[in-house]
Write a protein that holds these residues in place. Structure first.
Motif, PDB file in Angstrom:
ATOM      1  N   ASP A  33      18.324  -8.301  -6.894  1.00  0.00           N
ATOM      2  CA  ASP A  33      19.044  -9.563  -7.143  1.00  0.00           C
ATOM      3  C   ASP A  33      20.555  -9.345  -7.131  1.00  0.00           C
ATOM      4  O   ASP A  33      21.309 -10.162  -6.600  1.00  0.00           O
ATOM      5  CB  ASP A  33      18.622 -10.167  -8.483  1.00  0.00           C
ATOM      6  CG  ASP A  33      17.251 -10.833  -8.409  1.00  0.00           C
ATOM      7  OD1 ASP A  33      16.747 -11.019  -7.290  1.00  0.00           O
ATOM      8  OD2 ASP A  33      16.697 -11.165  -9.470  1.00  0.00           O
ATOM      9  N   ALA A  34      20.999  -8.246  -7.725  1.00  0.00           N
ATOM     10  CA  ALA A  34      22.436  -7.970  -7.758  1.00  0.00           C
ATOM     11  C   ALA A  34      22.968  -7.814  -6.336  1.00  0.00           C
ATOM     12  O   ALA A  34      24.036  -8.350  -5.988  1.00  0.00           O
ATOM     13  CB  ALA A  34      22.718  -6.718  -8.583  1.00  0.00           C
ATOM     14  N   ALA A  35      22.217  -7.090  -5.502  1.00  0.00           N
ATOM     15  CA  ALA A  35      22.656  -6.869  -4.123  1.00  0.00           C
ATOM     16  C   ALA A  35      22.638  -8.188  -3.338  1.00  0.00           C
ATOM     17  O   ALA A  35      23.524  -8.453  -2.513  1.00  0.00           O
ATOM     18  CB  ALA A  35      21.762  -5.834  -3.454  1.00  0.00           C
ATOM     19  N   ARG A  36      21.631  -9.009  -3.611  1.00  0.00           N
ATOM     20  CA  ARG A  36      21.541 -10.303  -2.926  1.00  0.00           C
ATOM     21  C   ARG A  36      22.696 -11.207  -3.372  1.00  0.00           C
ATOM     22  O   ARG A  36      23.314 -11.881  -2.542  1.00  0.00           O
ATOM     23  CB  ARG A  36      20.191 -10.959  -3.253  1.00  0.00           C
ATOM     24  CG  ARG A  36      19.797 -12.090  -2.352  1.00  0.00           C
ATOM     25  CD  ARG A  36      18.266 -12.200  -2.232  1.00  0.00           C
ATOM     26  NE  ARG A  36      17.617 -12.288  -3.525  1.00  0.00           N
ATOM     27  CZ  ARG A  36      17.368 -13.439  -4.166  1.00  0.00           C
ATOM     28  NH1 ARG A  36      17.717 -14.584  -3.619  1.00  0.00           N
ATOM     29  NH2 ARG A  36      16.772 -13.445  -5.334  1.00  0.00           N
ATOM     30  N   GLU A  44      25.859 -17.497  -9.730  1.00  0.00           N
ATOM     31  CA  GLU A  44      24.832 -17.862 -10.706  1.00  0.00           C
ATOM     32  C   GLU A  44      23.779 -16.763 -10.821  1.00  0.00           C
ATOM     33  O   GLU A  44      23.390 -16.363 -11.921  1.00  0.00           O
ATOM     34  CB  GLU A  44      24.144 -19.161 -10.266  1.00  0.00           C
ATOM     35  CG  GLU A  44      24.307 -20.298 -11.249  1.00  0.00           C
ATOM     36  CD  GLU A  44      23.783 -21.585 -10.647  1.00  0.00           C
ATOM     37  OE1 GLU A  44      22.587 -21.870 -10.820  1.00  0.00           O
ATOM     38  OE2 GLU A  44      24.570 -22.288  -9.957  1.00  0.00           O
ATOM     39  N   LEU A  45      23.342 -16.276  -9.658  1.00  0.00           N
ATOM     40  CA  LEU A  45      22.338 -15.201  -9.643  1.00  0.00           C
ATOM     41  C   LEU A  45      22.913 -13.949 -10.310  1.00  0.00           C
ATOM     42  O   LEU A  45      22.216 -13.246 -11.060  1.00  0.00           O
ATOM     43  CB  LEU A  45      21.922 -14.901  -8.193  1.00  0.00           C
ATOM     44  CG  LEU A  45      20.844 -13.826  -8.001  1.00  0.00           C
ATOM     45  CD1 LEU A  45      19.565 -14.171  -8.744  1.00  0.00           C
ATOM     46  CD2 LEU A  45      20.536 -13.623  -6.510  1.00  0.00           C
ATOM     47  N   ASP A  99      21.835  -0.713 -16.103  1.00  0.00           N
ATOM     48  CA  ASP A  99      23.287  -0.797 -16.326  1.00  0.00           C
ATOM     49  C   ASP A  99      24.044  -0.855 -15.000  1.00  0.00           C
ATOM     50  O   ASP A  99      25.014  -1.597 -14.859  1.00  0.00           O
ATOM     51  CB  ASP A  99      23.785   0.425 -17.102  1.00  0.00           C
ATOM     52  CG  ASP A  99      23.615   0.255 -18.599  1.00  0.00           C
ATOM     53  OD1 ASP A  99      23.293  -0.869 -19.029  1.00  0.00           O
ATOM     54  OD2 ASP A  99      23.812   1.238 -19.332  1.00  0.00           O
ATOM     55  N   TYR A 100      23.611  -0.027 -14.055  1.00  0.00           N
ATOM     56  CA  TYR A 100      24.287  -0.015 -12.755  1.00  0.00           C
ATOM     57  C   TYR A 100      24.103  -1.348 -12.033  1.00  0.00           C
ATOM     58  O   TYR A 100      25.032  -1.843 -11.382  1.00  0.00           O
ATOM     59  CB  TYR A 100      23.775   1.142 -11.888  1.00  0.00           C
ATOM     60  CG  TYR A 100      24.311   2.490 -12.302  1.00  0.00           C
ATOM     61  CD1 TYR A 100      25.680   2.695 -12.473  1.00  0.00           C
ATOM     62  CD2 TYR A 100      23.462   3.571 -12.514  1.00  0.00           C
ATOM     63  CE1 TYR A 100      26.176   3.923 -12.857  1.00  0.00           C
ATOM     64  CE2 TYR A 100      23.961   4.820 -12.896  1.00  0.00           C
ATOM     65  CZ  TYR A 100      25.315   4.988 -13.061  1.00  0.00           C
ATOM     66  OH  TYR A 100      25.811   6.216 -13.440  1.00  0.00           O
ATOM     67  N   ALA A 101      22.897  -1.921 -12.134  1.00  0.00           N
ATOM     68  CA  ALA A 101      22.660  -3.227 -11.503  1.00  0.00           C
ATOM     69  C   ALA A 101      23.556  -4.283 -12.153  1.00  0.00           C
ATOM     70  O   ALA A 101      24.167  -5.115 -11.467  1.00  0.00           O
ATOM     71  CB  ALA A 101      21.186  -3.613 -11.636  1.00  0.00           C
ATOM     72  N   LYS A 102      23.651  -4.237 -13.480  1.00  0.00           N
ATOM     73  CA  LYS A 102      24.522  -5.176 -14.191  1.00  0.00           C
ATOM     74  C   LYS A 102      25.965  -5.012 -13.732  1.00  0.00           C
ATOM     75  O   LYS A 102      26.680  -5.988 -13.480  1.00  0.00           O
ATOM     76  CB  LYS A 102      24.428  -4.940 -15.704  1.00  0.00           C
ATOM     77  CG  LYS A 102      25.337  -5.864 -16.516  1.00  0.00           C
ATOM     78  CD  LYS A 102      25.139  -5.715 -18.010  1.00  0.00           C
ATOM     79  CE  LYS A 102      25.903  -4.530 -18.575  1.00  0.00           C
ATOM     80  NZ  LYS A 102      25.891  -4.488 -20.058  1.00  0.00           N
ATOM     81  N   ASN A 103      26.387  -3.761 -13.612  1.00  0.00           N
ATOM     82  CA  ASN A 103      27.754  -3.497 -13.186  1.00  0.00           C
ATOM     83  C   ASN A 103      28.021  -4.066 -11.788  1.00  0.00           C
ATOM     84  O   ASN A 103      29.082  -4.634 -11.528  1.00  0.00           O
ATOM     85  CB  ASN A 103      28.013  -1.989 -13.231  1.00  0.00           C
ATOM     86  CG  ASN A 103      29.432  -1.636 -12.847  1.00  0.00           C
ATOM     87  OD1 ASN A 103      29.676  -1.168 -11.751  1.00  0.00           O
ATOM     88  ND2 ASN A 103      30.383  -1.911 -13.719  1.00  0.00           N
ATOM     89  N   MET A 104      27.035  -3.924 -10.904  1.00  0.00           N
ATOM     90  CA  MET A 104      27.175  -4.487  -9.554  1.00  0.00           C
ATOM     91  C   MET A 104      27.318  -6.004  -9.653  1.00  0.00           C
ATOM     92  O   MET A 104      28.199  -6.600  -9.035  1.00  0.00           O
ATOM     93  CB  MET A 104      25.933  -4.128  -8.723  1.00  0.00           C
ATOM     94  CG  MET A 104      26.135  -4.313  -7.222  1.00  0.00           C
ATOM     95  SD  MET A 104      24.629  -4.168  -6.178  1.00  0.00           S
ATOM     96  CE  MET A 104      23.683  -2.872  -6.920  1.00  0.00           C
ATOM     97  N   ALA A 105      26.475  -6.615 -10.454  1.00  0.00           N
ATOM     98  CA  ALA A 105      26.494  -8.076 -10.599  1.00  0.00           C
ATOM     99  C   ALA A 105      27.818  -8.560 -11.188  1.00  0.00           C
ATOM    100  O   ALA A 105      28.339  -9.617 -10.805  1.00  0.00           O
ATOM    101  CB  ALA A 105      25.326  -8.526 -11.474  1.00  0.00           C
TER     102      ALA A 105
END
Lengths: 235, 235
Positions: A33-36, A44-45, A99-105
């Protein structure tokens, strides 16, 4: 694990393993989802991913508590004890992946208003998908104690590292071409680096599976900080 | 820990705690040496830090084995069990701190042949010293179960974050001024980011001390990926 009559320990562990797999599914979704969100500039995503990290953190805490309870109740020995500790470590790795996904987002809102860097977000999404697939397979290997699949996951980390280095070269070129690209490219560089680290964490999880199943990894670990050797540009 | 008659568990734990403190000392030295090597472009010292990381890794493994043995032998319950698990987590944090120091040291050879960025290495060394002092105090708090000192360590992480952001602004300026600065500055950006993460890890260790001593942190955790919000440069 050898097939043997299921003990109380095994039954408890199975329940914990299910929690780990569930947590792994949450983390997988967060990464993709973060990458998308990054590619489609979908703030929003991105916010959903950032908020969702709390659930991942509590999943880890919950698993830690389950393992501590298991240790206290069943007082496992030898390989059972090693397995219980390894499960806790896997949950810890998953938490860091989250955490890394959150950081990307978190970088999405800033990047959504920055100049577009041609192809960058798409390339990062492909890189993230590669790691997402490694994670899927790692969780699969975890569920089935499949050391072959775990080894396959470990072998694929090289592709992530190569892709990261190719991306770095590309971002540096963009930065040199136009100073206005520097700040957005810095974000992209951090994202690529974080995805590379995600690959290292998934690899670590896969090594853990082999360790638990076979008692040792037999794998020389290199945590792959491969950008340490980016060459200076030639004058 | 409440003062009470020392049990077999306590005696074993004390030995493990000594190993943790020893490992902490190794990590402290690695951080400061890496920063010194960076500033003085001392490739030999950098190599010593890179090689020394293996000893840090085995120290962690050794502590993990000691804890697993403690769990198996003494089968601790309640707060003793929590303490034992927390010690293993602290060793894990120290191992990651060591990785960051190694990563910093690995960048020294490339940076030693890159154009000098005015004041960068010195500023990074000051940033590393700040984190080094936090680590010293965290280990001190760990040795004495000093929650007050642990809280003080946690409070100081903001300084590290602020310093990191100031450094980022400075590096971006250098990158914009001259494209030849881009590659060395990217290394400096990664180093600053890693030092910031070291601060987060030390903070995490300090939170762990409070958790073990008081059963909860009472602290809202934010893992401080504060560069996620670097603003885009104004046109």
């Amino acid at each position: 694990m050898e097939p043997h009559i299921a003990s109380a320990f095994d039954k408890d562990l199975e329940a914990i393993n299910l929690s780990v797999l569930q947590m792994g599914g949450q983390v997988e979704a967060a990464i993709l989802d973060a990458a998308r969100a990054l590619e489609s500039r979908d703030e929003e995503l991105a916010e959903i991913v950032v908020d969702g990290d709390k659930a991942i953190d509590s999943a880890e805490e919950d698993i830690n508590n389950q393992v501590v309870r298991l240790l206290a109740l069943r007082q496992p020995q030898a390989s059972d004890l090693r397995t219980a500790v390894a499960v806790m470590k896997t949950a810890g790795d998953l938490e860091r992946l989250g955490d890394y996904a959150k950081n990307m987002a978190k970088r999405v809102p800033v990047l959504a208003t920055s100049p577009l860097i041609d192809g960058a977000a798409g390339a990062l999404r492909r890189q993230a998908r590669l790691v997402g697939q490694m994670l899927t397979d790692m969780l699969d290997a975890f569920a089935r104690n499949d050391t072959e699949l775990a080894r396959d996951v470990i072998a694929r980390d090289v592709e992530v590292d190569d892709m990261t280095n190719a991306l770095f070269r590309e971002f540096i070129t963009h930065m040199m071409e136009d100073p206005r690209n520097i700040t957005p490219c810095l974000h992209y560089v951090f994202i690529a680096k974080n995805i590379e680290r995600m690959g290292d964490l998934v690899t670590h999880g896969a090594e853990n599976i082999i360790f638990v199943t076979q008692g040792e990894t037999g794998i020389e670990r290199d945590k792959g900080h491969s950008t340490a050797t980016i060459a200076a540009p030639r004058d």
